[in-house]
Design a protein around this motif. Sequence first.
Motif: not given
Lengths: 207, 197
Positions: A100, A107, A114, A116-118, A120, A123
Amino acid sequence: MINGVRVVWGNWQRTIDRYAVIIYQAINGGGGPSPALALAAAGGVPHQRAATPPGGAPPPVADDGFLWAVPKYRRSVERRMMRRYGAESWPNGRKLIKPKNNLIFCLKCGSHYLPGMLCMTCYNRVKSETEELQKAVAQQQGLTPPDREVAIVYRGEREAIDDQQAKAVRLVELPKERPRWFSKNLMQRTTTPVATETAPVKPSDLG
Amino acid sequence: MTSQLGRLIPQLRIPVQPKYRPLRNVEGSYGRLKNLRSTVTALVRDERVEMQYIRLDEARGYAERLIHDAILHGDRDTHTMDMANFWLTEKQLIHKLFKVLAPRYAEHRSSFTSLYKLPPAYRENDKGAPRGVLELKGNPFPPLRDGSTDRKHLLHNVLLDEARRQYRHKKYQQLAAEARAALADSSAEPPRRPSGD
């Protein structure tokens, strides 16, 4: 042209198969032992042909040569590898894992994620805290109908909230310190009463 | 007229797919509905849920519509109450819908929920569906993505700021020199009056 070749090839195959059946029958004496062998075995008494060949092999299909679905040709190494790993030009891409090249860095924590995603890492940290808070809220709430907003109060924060604010919300107190990354300013809106009196300003000097 | 009519119709402030998602279930469409109901109930109860992305995306519209109906019509409306009774399987949450969520979102002009995608989990032989997080806005939990990403100290922004500062400094010096020259000219010769014709 190609179809014609195919038809000729098919006929030729069928002919070969038919001859194979004939040769097989000649060897096995038409499904049984050959007459000479049968005579020798039975002491010179001729008898009817046996139903099954003594060798135990199944009788061949009499009318036409027929091949079941078995590999006819050897699959080349190139083709085998292509089937195993796919190719760049395939419609669904290769089967190999592709690198990828569009990863970006968080930041806040610096780990990659990636677009458009959170992130991880962030999260997972938020998730563990959220689950703890949800559990505390559910435990305090029970089956009573919720009628006010919930305000989370960590240890040492209860004194900062006056009684009027405390009545407007439902306080859920946690016996632990507030995590340093969970800023307290975010809680300001839920604990302060909403301004009810607002005066709309009418536009002026519109000509 | 049309704007007033538009206020009466519940509008979804989220992108909606033209076709519904194929959420397969052994019980067929009723099982699908049961799944969506449990998702909407969990969202109203917990205010933040993590599930399959398509299931969340499908349930999101129903939750938005339910809240919007509650804001528009209130708890005196039969149809709204029937819908709340249908979608919320835990009945104490009907109180929450009308007493907590409807006042919270009464003045909102955007969607009431946020939907996030979670990255694929790189497990061995992973065949799991993509997952996501759906949350009600204004929940008391730590934010999933706070907007306070400070980009001021990124290197290119620091360099751009410095370049801008130098450009401005040069420009000011230039302007000051011009003004000084103009002042010197005006003091050398008296100002002429414009002629009247």
